[in-house]
Structure formats: structure tokens, C-alpha cells
Design an enzyme around this catalytic site. Sequence first.
Site, mmCIF file in Angstrom:
data_model
loop_
_atom_site.group_PDB
_atom_site.id
_atom_site.type_symbol
_atom_site.label_atom_id
_atom_site.label_comp_id
_atom_site.label_asym_id
_atom_site.label_seq_id
_atom_site.Cartn_x
_atom_site.Cartn_y
_atom_site.Cartn_z
ATOM 1 N N GLU A 41 0.874 -1.164 0.000
ATOM 2 C CA GLU A 41 0.000 0.000 0.000
ATOM 3 C C GLU A 41 0.919 1.224 0.000
ATOM 4 O OE1 GLU A 41 -2.784 0.360 3.279
ATOM 5 O OE2 GLU A 41 -3.511 2.277 2.511
ATOM 6 N N ARG A 268 5.766 -13.058 9.462
ATOM 7 C CA ARG A 268 6.313 -11.736 9.173
ATOM 8 C C ARG A 268 7.650 -11.567 9.892
ATOM 9 N NH1 ARG A 268 2.627 -7.683 9.267
ATOM 10 N NH2 ARG A 268 4.066 -6.074 9.919
ATOM 11 N N LYS A 278 4.248 0.623 9.505
ATOM 12 C CA LYS A 278 4.352 1.898 8.805
ATOM 13 C C LYS A 278 3.729 3.017 9.622
ATOM 14 C CE LYS A 278 3.101 0.046 4.748
ATOM 15 N NZ LYS A 278 2.628 -0.049 3.369
#
Length: 566
Positions: A41, A268, A278
Site C-alpha cells: 500500500e 512476518r 508503517k
Amino acid sequence: MSDLKTNEDVKKSLNFIESIVEKDLAEGKNSGRVQTRFPPEPNGYLHIGHAKAICIDFGIAERYNGTCNLRFDDTNPVKEDIEYVDSIKEDIQWLGFHWNKIYYASDYFQQLWDFAVKLIQEEKAYIDEQSSETIAAQKGTPTQPGIESPYRNRPIEESLDLFKRMNDGEFEEGRMTLRAKIDMASPNMHFRDPIIYRIIKHPHHRTGTIWKVYPMYDFAHGQSDYFEGVTHSICTLEFEVHRPLYDYFIDLLKENDNYRPRQIEFNRLNLTYTVMSKRKLLQLVKEGLVNGWDDPRMPTICGYRRRGYTSESIRNFIDKIGYTKYDGIIDVALLEHAVREDLNICAPRVSAVLNPVKLIISNYPEGQVEMMEAVNNPEDPSAGTHRIEFTRELYIERDDFMENAPKKFFRMTPGQEVRLKSSYIVKCTGCKKDENGNVIEVYAEYDPLTKSGMPESNRKIKGTLHWVSVEHSLPAEVRLYDRLFTVENPSEEKDRDFHELLNPDSLTVLTNCRVEKELANAKPYDHFQFQRLGYFNLDPDSKEGKLIFNRTVSLKDTWTKVKDKS
Ligand code: ATP
Ligand code: MG
């Protein structure tokens, strides 16, 4: 141990994702085609966690003669920006990967809209006029069914009309949503009539003000995969619980052919002493707690690049930690170990004195300059040598001198011999202090028969010190970095304020450093080993006449210690 792998080793070392892909290929799925995507994104800069996703997405495509596309998951215009799009492209290329095509989820807004309309027509979606808070409160719990919305069974025509008027901008944000009508009692919470469209009035960085409704992640991601022909949609473990919904929408969308995308989840990457979200990284930047996204203390790709990490070292690190189904946290020492290993092979050795004190070789002729041969890289004979000026007045590290030293201090102390790297053996004769007792000059005498290469130079001496010439060295600023947070896993410290966890000493700026003349030719991002100190690179802030270096990592391999303990 050799790095060369036999075919057998390669087979054995397949990770679980590669095994899945090989099985699919063996079964002839998707006509033997392999297509992946990396779907960021564009709402921030990429971090090293993304590098892990990039390595597997692009790596799988490379390994199985497939393709990997870059897709921007740009479904929330409020947080997204073209600046992020550009930085993401730059970072992927720097890591050494090449996408086949660039796509944007916003390319599919019309197709997604049409699909949503179709779902309404088939009574599989409806417009809910309740607030998102009410909807959340009606969700139930995993063991208790949710409550059906009073709008759940409204006529198809009404939903169609409202959906259109939502997109015409007739209603305020939050006033209504489109929900998939699935099962409010499903044991999978994501099936309890998920919101699939919401109103957003903020202009989109690509589509401007055409759209006023935007699809949610679950209604965009799988469908985008399908539109593009993705075969293996690799993502992180938190999406495992979304997979049934991913498959549900694919089933409704799918034409009667043999193709379908398959979602595969892996663990992850989390690293000690930093954060990897983020949102938190943006907060650090916005509040000025760091100097931008590429601050060398940031776990971003551009931060590591600026710090002096090589893309090889990041890829080697990702390779070492591997892909599993279990979440955990990786010791940052492992990453430091990877960059040391790589820079050891490629970084030229030079001399720099970070905290200088003058050393005067009292029996060395004044005005004489001798050019000493310095080996560029003992690991790589082909790197050759360069020359460094030796003079009567030198700088050495303040820490390398001690007037009253303990027995095991094998550096500069009165009466003791030390070797000056690539030059002579000298014997310390004393020092001069100012009125406050601070050492301002150190004295020594050199032995002319001990120049490197001469027979006498083989004399057994315990300490070797680095040095630079007072007259010929250049001034420099050196920035030393330490971990950004004081606790191993800041994200777990839910009760403490983020700011309290920051390391107040994460940046130390040394402004009185001296570096050898050779470094006048350094270009931004060039890597060096400063002898005995660590690996450094030239910071792009450097200007003509002002050299600025970043310490990438110290020489000491703390990872070895970690390994020895285990
Ligand atoms: P964040 O949680 O940091 O905001 P995100 O998941 O929202 O990240 P995206 O831009 O959506 O970021 O991520 C793009 C891809 O990178 C996704 O496939 C995601 O699973 C993967 N990814 C994100 N963070 C990590 C991580 N820490 N380790 C491995 N892969 C990650
Ligand atoms: Mg995301």
C-alpha cells in the site's frame, strides 16, 4: 564449510512455499504457470519486513520461470501518496529485483464496482445505514453469533439506488456502507457480513474525485489477484484468517476455467529494538523523532541504504532467517552479522581517527614525508594498496594512550612499544598535559629499522595502532548510531508510551574526526572499513570540503557472542 550446494542440498532446502509451488506445478495447476505479485500500500516507505516479502515474491517467480508484478494496493486515498509510490519502486530496484508490470488496485475500481453491483443483484450484499461502531458491536464473539442488521433484507432496488447515490457524493463519510451478506453466525468472524465498501471523499492520487466509495482490503485484494492472473498470492500470517473470505469472493467471481489464485501465508519479520509498522514509522518521522524516512536509525530500506547496508547483505540475511508458519522476533545482531560479512569482502581499509590526540615522533625528521603502502583489503589481494603519508606529527585515538596503564594495556603507554599500522614500531616516552590534567600531546620515538617489510619489523609487538598524519589528514564528521529503542520488543510494551521507549543516545555526532587524504575522493554511499573501528560509509549530506561518515556497524561481532551463548 563450502557455500557450494549440491542438487541434493538444494532440494532439501526448499522452503514450504517453494514446496507448495512445486507440488502445484507437478499437478499441472494453472497450466504450469507461476505468477506472483508484491502488493504494497503506498502509505509509507518500505521497511526490512517488506524486503522479506519482496525476496519471496520475486524469488519464487525467478526460480520457477514465472513473473512477478508490482501492484500498488491503493484503496485508501486518505493515507496514500505518489511520494510513496516512487520510493517503493526505487527500493525494490535497489534490492536487485525487477517487476514484470506495474499495476494499481485503482485500475480495477470499475470492475470491483461492477462485481459489487452483481452481488447486490444476487442478494449477496446490502447497504447498511448503521454506524461502523454499531456494526462492530453487533459482530458477536467467536463463540457467540452476531446480530443481523435491520437493513440486511432490504429490497435489492433500494441497495442499488443507495450504492449509486453513495458514489455520487450524496452522503457524508460514515453515513452508510456496503456489506456482504454472508453469515452472522459463522465461526470465522470475517464472514459476519464484512463491510466491503465505504464512503471516502478525499481525492485519490490517481483517480482524483471520480470515486467516492472505495473497496475494503478483503474486497480488493483477492479480486485484483484474479484479474491479473496471479497464481500464488504470498502474504503474511495475519491474513490466514482472511483466506476463507478470499476464496469465497474468488468463487463468486471465477469463470468456469481451471485458473484460480491461491493465498499462502508466511511469518512476518520482526526485529529486536525497532518497530516494523508503517504507522509507527510515520509517527517517528512526523514528530521529528528521527530525521526522515531515510534516517540511518530507521528500519526502512532507504534507512539501511543510507546507513551503509548493502542490498546483498539484506538479501543474505533474509535467506538465513527463512520462511515458516511461526511468528517470532529476530535478533538484530543477525542482520549486523550479515552486513559485516559482506563489507568484510568488499570494503577498502582506510585510517580514520575519531577522537584524536597528537602523537609526536620526536626522533623523526621535521618536514619529512614518507609514503607508506597500505593494503586495501587483506581479504582480496586484487584490491591492491594505496599510499598514506607518514610524518613526525600524527593523530592517534585518545583512548589508545594511557599514562598509568594496567598490565594488559597493549597500546600507547610510557616505556612500551607499539606498532603503527603499515609503518614503524615506536616506543612511547611520555606526554604533555594542560592545566586541567588533560593529555594534549603524546611523545614517542621510532625505530627506523622496523618499517613494515624490513626484517626488524617482525619483532613481536602486541599492539598495533591506526594513525593519520596531522598535516595530510582531512577533518570529518562521523555519526555513530545505536539502537533506536531501549527495549527488545517496543510493540509489546502496551502500557508504556512509545516516546519513553526511545533510546536518547541513538545518535552521537563526532565533529573533530580526522581521516586519511585518500577519502577526499569518496562518493556518497561508498563503503569503507575504518581500521580497528568498524564499517562506515560516506553520507550524502557531505559537501565539498565537508566529509560526513555514518558508522554502518562496529567491527565487533556481537552475533558470535549470541551464538556462543546458545
Ligand atoms: P505495516 O503493517 O508495516 O503497515 P502492511 O502490511 O500494511 O505493513 P503493505 O504495504 O500492505 O504493508 O505490505 C505489502 C506486503 O508486504 C504484504 O504482502 C505484507 O504481507 C508484506 N509485509 C508487510 N510487513 C511485513 C513484515 N514485517 N514481514 C514480512 N512481510 C511483510
Ligand atoms: Mg497492508
